[in-house]
Design a protein around this motif. Structure first.
Motif, PDB file in Angstrom:
ATOM      1  N   GLY A  64       0.821  -1.208   0.000  1.00 44.35           N
ATOM      2  CA  GLY A  64       0.000   0.000   0.000  1.00 44.35           C
ATOM      3  C   GLY A  64       0.855   1.258   0.000  1.00 44.35           C
ATOM      4  O   GLY A  64       0.545   2.238  -0.696  1.00 44.35           O
ATOM      5  N   CYS A  65       1.947   1.239   0.745  1.00 48.01           N
ATOM      6  CA  CYS A  65       2.859   2.395   0.764  1.00 48.01           C
ATOM      7  C   CYS A  65       3.500   2.600  -0.607  1.00 48.01           C
ATOM      8  O   CYS A  65       3.742   3.734  -1.026  1.00 48.01           O
ATOM      9  CB  CYS A  65       3.941   2.204   1.831  1.00 48.01           C
ATOM     10  SG  CYS A  65       3.330   2.309   3.519  1.00 48.01           S
ATOM     11  N   ALA A 119       0.944   4.382  -2.628  1.00 52.71           N
ATOM     12  CA  ALA A 119       0.682   5.761  -2.198  1.00 52.71           C
ATOM     13  C   ALA A 119       1.896   6.676  -2.387  1.00 52.71           C
ATOM     14  O   ALA A 119       1.751   7.836  -2.758  1.00 52.71           O
ATOM     15  CB  ALA A 119       0.237   5.767  -0.740  1.00 52.71           C
ATOM     16  N   PHE A 152      -4.945   3.728   1.389  1.00 59.42           N
ATOM     17  CA  PHE A 152      -3.753   4.045   0.580  1.00 59.42           C
ATOM     18  C   PHE A 152      -4.180   4.807  -0.671  1.00 59.42           C
ATOM     19  O   PHE A 152      -4.876   4.264  -1.520  1.00 59.42           O
ATOM     20  CB  PHE A 152      -3.019   2.758   0.198  1.00 59.42           C
ATOM     21  CG  PHE A 152      -2.548   1.973   1.393  1.00 59.42           C
ATOM     22  CD1 PHE A 152      -1.473   2.412   2.158  1.00 59.42           C
ATOM     23  CD2 PHE A 152      -3.195   0.809   1.774  1.00 59.42           C
ATOM     24  CE1 PHE A 152      -1.036   1.701   3.267  1.00 59.42           C
ATOM     25  CE2 PHE A 152      -2.772   0.083   2.893  1.00 59.42           C
ATOM     26  CZ  PHE A 152      -1.691   0.532   3.632  1.00 59.42           C
TER      27      PHE A 152
END
Lengths: 270, 270
Positions: A211-212, A215, A261
């Protein structure tokens, strides 16, 4: 719905994941656990006709109970397990880490069977990964969860800068040291956080890292050399695990959009 | 250190709570569980000579392990249990909800003995109370945890307004409905969240409510009539429970200061 894997032949109850449709969100660590374990489940809002009505009825109301005499649910996700409640009714439990703990004990995803130590180490790692997910959520909603991003854009820039510059290194260092420490003790060549097998600590941390990367792609790319064991070795090997590899290539894996995210280029490293 | 209560005669290991000295903080839900259960423990940083050095050595370092071969700790609190680790060494586990879950299972504070349902309901309530505590922390640190409040005072006003006006009613409604639903099912006349006995759901929710009363006294006073079962009945009865009453009057109970719960009049209801 995943096919049961050969290693998990005992009968499993028909687990029902109750969550919002169309987004990975807080339901995703639960899906990854079940898919990696090869345990069948129903993703009610995404798979059942009028499924989201069921989710809303059980998880999003102002009643004194959720369903079948269970206490109310604060917000989705919840897990519904027919037959596991009091008097043979359905059990309904909520809170992502609580659902992971419940399923981990019942699917072999909480460490070596019978190891109380590994069970709690797995839980602490998943809780910490979910704390990071909460911080990342706040990167685009630092002031008010119910207001639009555009109404808190300036504050989001400050919050995101702090997360990228200070929180990411603290979390990533912790996860990488856990991985390296486990390798030193003979745990699976740096592939797993705890012991010698895949646990829901691995799948939950993987999901938050993934998810990071969605994002904050520039920030994460820049961090790869700093945390190679975590962001290259571990990240790559978990996504190739049996069960996960098939799931991630399937249409059950939902795309990131406007959930926890989110990709706002102005919040990423410039 | 609490005296063992008569109801809990089985031998308990010498639990060690590893946390920062001088503040209730994230250690307090753990202290309340142990005090209510009448289980002896050592609050290492507050009670042992050079105790904070021990906490720092185990919980605040950059090593690949914490102590005795346990994985690293992300940050305090941690629980150290001599003899409970692998090969008879000490077990070290971290994350407040994880420590509560571990101790709840071993002290009779996780619901009716043998009830899997109550155990997970207790956990979900404690997790939700701790989520609220995290939001309250962010009321004075919405942008950067390592910066001073004064550097994020304006953003704190916006965040606090949202928490007071939208988040408090959502959380308090959920806790009050849980209480009322349990009473309907015959659970202890509205005194407990789950079943017929005190659990760590009660003590953890109580602690967070108490912290909110310190941080936002005007707001909480104004909410009392809206949530009487929670903020009057439940709040009052939990603090009178055996073990807790004595603890709260003792000098082991630390005062709120510059931790999670802070009183800044400008952030309260005006």
């Amino acid at each position: 719905m995943a096919e049961p894997s050969s290693k998990k032949q005992r009968t499993q109850p028909p687990y029902e994941l109750l969550y919002h449709p169309g987004v990975p969100g807080r339901g995703e660590p639960i899906r990854l656990l079940l898919e990696a374990a090869g345990v069948p489940y129903t993703d009610t809002a995404n798979q059942e006709k009028n499924g989201y009505e069921t989710v809303q009825k059980i998880c999003m109301n102002k009643a004194l109970k959720s369903d079948d005499g269970n206490p109310p649910v604060f917000s989705p996700p919840a897990l519904r397990v027919p037959g596991a409640g009091k008097d043979g009714k359905a059990l309904v439990i909520s809170q992502t880490p609580n659902i992971l703990s419940y399923l981990g004990d019942r699917t072999g995803m909480a460490g070596e069977e019978g190891s109380e130590q590994e069970k709690y180490w797995v839980a602490q790692l998943a809780l910490t990964a979910l704390d990071l997910a909460n911080e990342v959520h706040d990167s685009h909603h630092p002031i008010a969860v119910a207001k639009y991003y555009e109404e808190q854009k300036e504050e989001s820039k400050g919050k995101s800068k702090d997360i990228r510059e200070h929180r990411f290194p603290k979390f990533f260092s912790y996860f990488q040291r856990t991985l390296q420490g486990n390798k030193e003790r003979g745990g699976a060549e740096g592939k797993y956080m705890v012991g010698k097998q895949l646990t829901y600590a691995d799948t939950t941390i993987w999901q938050v890292l993934d998810g990071c990367m969605f994002a904050f792609p520039k920030e994460m790319e820049a961090r790869k050399e700093e945390f190679p064991d975590l962001l290259q070795g571990f990240y790559g090997s978990v996504k190739s695990e049996k069960g996960l590899k098939e799931y991630l290539a399937s249409d059950r894996r939902l795309e990131y959009s406007m959930g926890i995210f989110r990709h706002y280029p102005e919040l990423d490293r410039q």
